[in-house]
Enzyme design. Structure first.
Site, PDB file in Angstrom:
ATOM      1  N   SER A  57       0.792  -1.202  -0.182  1.00 45.76           N
ATOM      2  CA  SER A  57       0.149  -0.055  -0.122  1.00 45.76           C
ATOM      3  C   SER A  57       0.958   1.356   0.098  1.00 45.76           C
ATOM      4  O   SER A  57       1.806   1.420   0.951  1.00 45.76           O
ATOM      5  CB  SER A  57      -0.955   0.104   1.416  1.00 45.76           C
ATOM      6  OG  SER A  57      -1.884  -1.107   1.109  1.00 45.76           O
ATOM      7  N   LEU A  87       2.367   0.273   7.384  1.00 45.56           N
ATOM      8  CA  LEU A  87       2.420   0.778   5.930  1.00 45.56           C
ATOM      9  C   LEU A  87       3.714   1.606   5.732  1.00 45.56           C
ATOM     10  O   LEU A  87       3.674   2.581   5.089  1.00 45.56           O
ATOM     11  CB  LEU A  87       1.126   1.836   5.837  1.00 45.56           C
ATOM     12  CG  LEU A  87      -0.253   1.256   6.037  1.00 45.56           C
ATOM     13  CD1 LEU A  87      -1.492   2.241   5.681  1.00 45.56           C
ATOM     14  CD2 LEU A  87      -0.594   0.008   4.957  1.00 45.56           C
ATOM     15  N   CYS A 100      -6.605  -1.580   6.800  1.00 48.53           N
ATOM     16  CA  CYS A 100      -5.546  -2.152   7.359  1.00 48.53           C
ATOM     17  C   CYS A 100      -5.792  -1.739   8.801  1.00 48.53           C
ATOM     18  O   CYS A 100      -5.958  -0.553   9.358  1.00 48.53           O
ATOM     19  CB  CYS A 100      -4.251  -1.305   6.808  1.00 48.53           C
ATOM     20  SG  CYS A 100      -2.638  -1.585   8.005  1.00 48.53           S
ATOM     21  N   LYS A 128     -10.813  -3.085  -0.796  1.00 48.97           N
ATOM     22  CA  LYS A 128     -10.392  -4.250   0.194  1.00 48.97           C
ATOM     23  C   LYS A 128     -11.145  -4.236   1.419  1.00 48.97           C
ATOM     24  O   LYS A 128     -11.076  -3.092   2.197  1.00 48.97           O
ATOM     25  CB  LYS A 128      -8.896  -4.189   0.379  1.00 48.97           C
ATOM     26  CG  LYS A 128      -8.270  -5.441   1.135  1.00 48.97           C
ATOM     27  CD  LYS A 128      -7.011  -5.473   0.869  1.00 48.97           C
ATOM     28  CE  LYS A 128      -6.344  -6.905   1.756  1.00 48.97           C
ATOM     29  NZ  LYS A 128      -4.955  -6.886   1.415  1.00 48.97           N
ATOM     30  N   ILE A 159     -10.178 -11.316   2.526  1.00 44.35           N
ATOM     31  CA  ILE A 159     -10.047 -10.245   3.945  1.00 44.35           C
ATOM     32  C   ILE A 159      -8.777  -9.576   4.022  1.00 44.35           C
ATOM     33  O   ILE A 159      -7.528 -10.391   3.771  1.00 44.35           O
ATOM     34  CB  ILE A 159     -10.685 -10.992   5.027  1.00 44.35           C
ATOM     35  CG1 ILE A 159      -9.567 -12.306   5.134  1.00 44.35           C
ATOM     36  CG2 ILE A 159     -11.981 -11.516   5.226  1.00 44.35           C
ATOM     37  CD1 ILE A 159     -10.019 -13.060   6.674  1.00 44.35           C
ATOM     38  N   GLY A 205      -2.282 -15.770   7.633  1.00 37.83           N
ATOM     39  CA  GLY A 205      -1.715 -17.159   7.504  1.00 37.83           C
ATOM     40  C   GLY A 205      -3.050 -17.968   7.496  1.00 37.83           C
ATOM     41  O   GLY A 205      -4.038 -17.748   7.555  1.00 37.83           O
TER      42      GLY A 205
END
Ligand SMILES: Cc1cc2nc3c(=O)[nH]c(=O)nc-3n(C[C@H](O)[C@H](O)[C@H](O)COP(=O)(O)O)c2cc1C
Length: 317
Positions: A45, A73, A128, A165, A191, A217
């Protein structure tokens, strides 16, 4: 031979996409990734100005399949990033910049820079969970009003195709999908990471420098499937408009990609699993996916896309 091509608003040779933030932060790395078999690469990003990110540690595997990160970020800022990209020859694979910002004006300005540089599609990272210090306050994707403002602002000043997103850290993700689509989203990705915390029992402090982080993960794969199913079922019942979906979360094997496509996604993001499988993950998954499709007699992804959603919808009446 099976046909792996997909269309998410732009045509891709196959459904595997590098997810934002995993290795996509430098142009040199994007160049290496371009030859790995991925269908497209989403960049780290990018914000208007450079960001150094949070204090170390920023990424930790707390147990197998449980990755926590709070990067904050870090990125070189849009100008430097674009300069580096322009120095490269054609990367021969679609690059989708991921855009981030503090507010709708910054999102608009950064997206416009990418449009001016010739990009066709961007992903808006409104989700985020640790873009703020200590992950305090709501992120944009947890507030319907701000979600709408950011997307509308970018929609108004660019004609870019917009992937939005979504965050799993909400009660009703379909409500947010609806707001995103009304504001002009052309595709949805989901997601992003789940709000998380791990405490070190020996040092008696949180393991991440930023205290709180986001979990990713294999441990999030079933959560991702649930959220994708919620959106796909809402599309199936016409509660929300049908647009391309990019499913992300814990994907590591060809079977995982199959699962996500059965739930109706058009493309599949690969992120944390690269830490386990390295860059060979793209070719390995593609080989396995092709084999599974040949075994089942499926010639293209369209043949089985969304099959599990139809079944779930039938089971739920
Ligand atoms: C180290 C790390 C950095 C990430 N950075 C970003 C980012 O810059 N922008 C973004 O939209 N998502 C970012 N993510 C989230 C991933 O793109 C993805 O949505 C999430 O990790 C779930 O997928 P996975 O389980 O396959 O990793 C990051 C994830 C990790 C692990």
């Amino acid at each position: 031979m099976v046909d792996l091509r997909v269309n998410i608003g732009i045509e891709l040779q196959n459904p595997l996409i590098l997810s934002s933030g995993i290795l996509g932060s430098s142009v040199g790395m994007l160049k290496r990734l371009a030859g790995t078999g991925a269908g497209a690469l989403i960049t780290k990003s990018i914000t208007e100005n450079p960001r150094v990110g949070h204090e170390n540690p920023t990424v930790i595997e707390v147990a197998p399949g449980i990755i926590l990160n709070a990067m904050g970020l870090p990125n070189p800022g849009v100008d430097l990033f674009l300069n580096e990209l322009e120095e490269e020859d054609e990367l021969k694979i679609p690059i989708i910049p991921s855009v981030a910002g503090y507010n709708e004006d910054e999102f608009g300005r950064v997206a416009a820079r990418f449009e001016d540089a010739g990009y066709e599609m961007v992903e808006l990272n409104i989700s985020c969970p640790h873009s703020t210090e200590f992950s305090t306050g709501k992120v944009i994707a947890q507030d319907t009003g701000r979600t709408s403002q950011v997307i509308s602002a970018v929609r108004e000043i660019t004609s870019l195709k917009l992937i939005v997103k979504l965050s799993p850290n909400v009660t009703d993700i379909v409500e947010f999908a609806e707001v995103a689509l009304d504001a002009g989203a052309d595709a949805l990705s989901l997601i992003n990471t789940l709000e998380a915390l791990e405490v070190d029992p020996f040092f008696e402090v949180p393991v991440l420098g930023n205290i709180f982080g986001g979990q990713s993960g294999e441990s999030v794969r079933c959560i991702a499937q649930r959220k994708i199913a919620d959106i796909a079922l809402a599309m199936h019942s016409d509660r929300i408009r049908n647009v391309p979906l990019i499913g992300i979360g814990g994907v590591r094997t060809p079977e995982d990609v199959f699962r996500f496509i059965l739930l109706g996604v058009d493309a599949v993001g690969i992120g944390s699993s690269i830490l386990y499988e390295d860059l060979a993950i793209f070719e390995n998954i593609l080989d396995g996916l092709e084999r599974m499709m040949v075994d089942k007699g499926y010639e293209s992804l369209d043949v089985f896309r969304g099959k599990a959603i139809l079944r779930i919808a039938e089971m739920m009446v």
